[in-house]
Design an enzyme around this catalytic site. Structure first.
Site, PDB file in Angstrom:
ATOM      1  N   CYS A 158       3.444  24.200   6.809  1.00  0.00           N
ATOM      2  CA  CYS A 158       4.027  25.144   7.776  1.00  0.00           C
ATOM      3  C   CYS A 158       5.159  25.981   7.189  1.00  0.00           C
ATOM      4  CB  CYS A 158       4.554  24.392   9.000  1.00  0.00           C
ATOM      5  SG  CYS A 158       3.350  23.292   9.751  1.00  0.00           S
ATOM      6  N   HIS A 181       1.478  29.886  16.092  1.00  0.00           N
ATOM      7  CA  HIS A 181       1.959  29.335  14.824  1.00  0.00           C
ATOM      8  C   HIS A 181       0.841  29.389  13.780  1.00  0.00           C
ATOM      9  CE1 HIS A 181       3.663  26.847  11.803  1.00  0.00           C
ATOM     10  NE2 HIS A 181       3.455  25.658  12.334  1.00  0.00           N
ATOM     11  N   CYS A 214       9.949  22.638  10.887  1.00  0.00           N
ATOM     12  CA  CYS A 214       9.412  21.363  10.432  1.00  0.00           C
ATOM     13  C   CYS A 214       8.128  21.611   9.652  1.00  0.00           C
ATOM     14  CB  CYS A 214       9.165  20.417  11.600  1.00  0.00           C
ATOM     15  SG  CYS A 214       7.978  21.020  12.824  1.00  0.00           S
TER      16      CYS A 214
END
Length: 390
Positions: free
Chosen positions: A95, A346, A376
């Site tokens: 991510c 996302h 995160c």
């Protein structure tokens, strides 16, 4: 007035695509590399510089296969018409990939290994699924809990550890949609979104300039009716309090302060500090806490010095847990003021640069000087960047 030193790393510009739904979304017929190339071209067009000065194109992408394979970073540069003398590489920190691209470019500038970089990231989760081709080592279960690979369950774990209620999560998710839609209707995303051609539901060609995942009609009553998505028996995390699967790209123009001055380009911000940190994979969503603490220490600051914050909303339970750990629960008016990933989506490799671009625009709109972007990372990591307007 901030006085820049020659090797300060400055952000000259940042852009992104609108965020498209992964399932039958507006970018269903648009490739990840094509979408990214549009943003690179936009950076060149918006800023008066010679692309022959570009040292490297550094692109974050998580699932590097199919249209995202064979070093998409290099392919993007070629598609965008960047001179072949510029390099291209692809980075994967899950991510945090495109924020890592920013950090990598910054480190090279700081150490004299180039002055001009285009960084960014992309993920077309509709074309390349998150787990496409992934083959996890069975021995990994000896080292971390098997459920650590299931992001929703890590959010459930954080929620339970921090006593985050279902009601708090629903309210957090609803507020994300409200803020994102307000930002959309008030034009607060206009400076960052580059229109890219896609298709509407009927298949007609359209210029895509509005984030498709936002639910302007979302209500608390609707959210409360949803069943838990990951733990059907005792869970509190639902689809409405999870970041949406989506398709999108982001990009930034980064250079040394000296080079920006030579080119007559006005920097919008400089990087004050950067950090990554690890944590237990079972609570991967906690990663922004140690990463932020490191970044603050390196900048000689405290969390109270942060005036605007972007925290990637993987899940409401995760976001609320991080805010609690950083003593920001009562300061949510400065966090994700234009909404977050629950509303915007996302796209994995895109999000790090996306939240940094959104942070910079939010700081300019709010007239704040110091900002933090943090997120995160799956399997137990966090990444953070502190920027200062100049």
């Amino acid at each position: 007035m901030t006085i820049l030193s020659p090797k300060d790393v400055v952000i000259v510009d940042g852009v992104r695509s609108a965020m498209g739904k992964t399932k039958n979304g507006m970018f269903r017929h648009v490739r990840a590399d094509s979408m990214s190339a549009e943003l690179v071209r936009a950076l060149v067009e918006r800023n008066d510089f010679d692309p022959r000065d570009v040292e490297d194109i550094i692109w974050g992408c998580v699932n590097q296969t199919l249209e995202q394979g064979l070093n998409i970073g290099r392919n993007i540069g070629l598609l965008a018409g960047i001179p072949k003398t510029a390099g291209g590489q692809t980075i994967n920190r899950l991510c945090g990939s495109s924020m890592q691209a920013l950090h990598t470019a910054a480190a090279q500038i700081m150490t004299g290994q180039g002055d001009v970089f285009i960084i960014g990231g992309v993920e077309h989760m509709g074309h390349v699924g998150m787990m496409h081709g992934v083959d996890l080592n069975p021995e990994a279960s000896k080292h971390y809990a098997k459920a650590s690979n299931m992001m929703g369950l890590t959010a459930e774990m954080l929620g339970r550890m921090n006593n985050i209620t279902r009601e708090e999560q629903d309210a957090f998710g609803l507020e994300s949609h409200r803020r994102a839609w307000a930002a959309t209707t008030e034009g607060r995303f206009d400076n960052e979104i580059i229109g890219i051609e896609g298709h509407d539901e009927a298949g007609r060609l359209q210029l895509c300039t509005v984030d498709e995942v936002i639910r302007p009609d979302a209500t608390m009553e609707q959210m409360q009716k949803l069943r838990p998505a990951f733990d059907p028996v005792g869970g509190t995390v639902t689809a409405a309090t999870s970041s949406a699967l989506s398709d999108g790209a982001s990009a930034m123009l980064i250079m040394s302060a000296q080079k920006a001055k030579e080119l007559g380009l006005k920097p919008r911000a400089r990087i004050r500090s950067m950090a990554i940190a690890g944590c237990d994979a079972a609570i991967m969503g906690y990663g922004p806490v140690p990463a932020t603490q490191k970044a603050l220490k390196r900048a000689g600051m405290s969390i109270d010095d942060m005036q605007t914050i972007e925290l990637n909303e993987a899940f409401a339970a995760q976001g609320l847990s991080v805010l609690k750990a950083l003593n920001l629960t009562d300061k949510q008016d400065i966090v994700n003021i234009n909404g977050g990933a629950i509303a915007l989506g996302h796209p994995l490799g895109c999000s790090g640069a996306r939240i940094t671009v959104t942070l910079l625009n939010a700081m300019e709109q709010s007239d704040t000087e110091i900002g933090l972007a943090t997120m995160c990372i799956g399997l137990g990591q966090g990444i953070a960047t502190i920027i200062e307007r100049v």
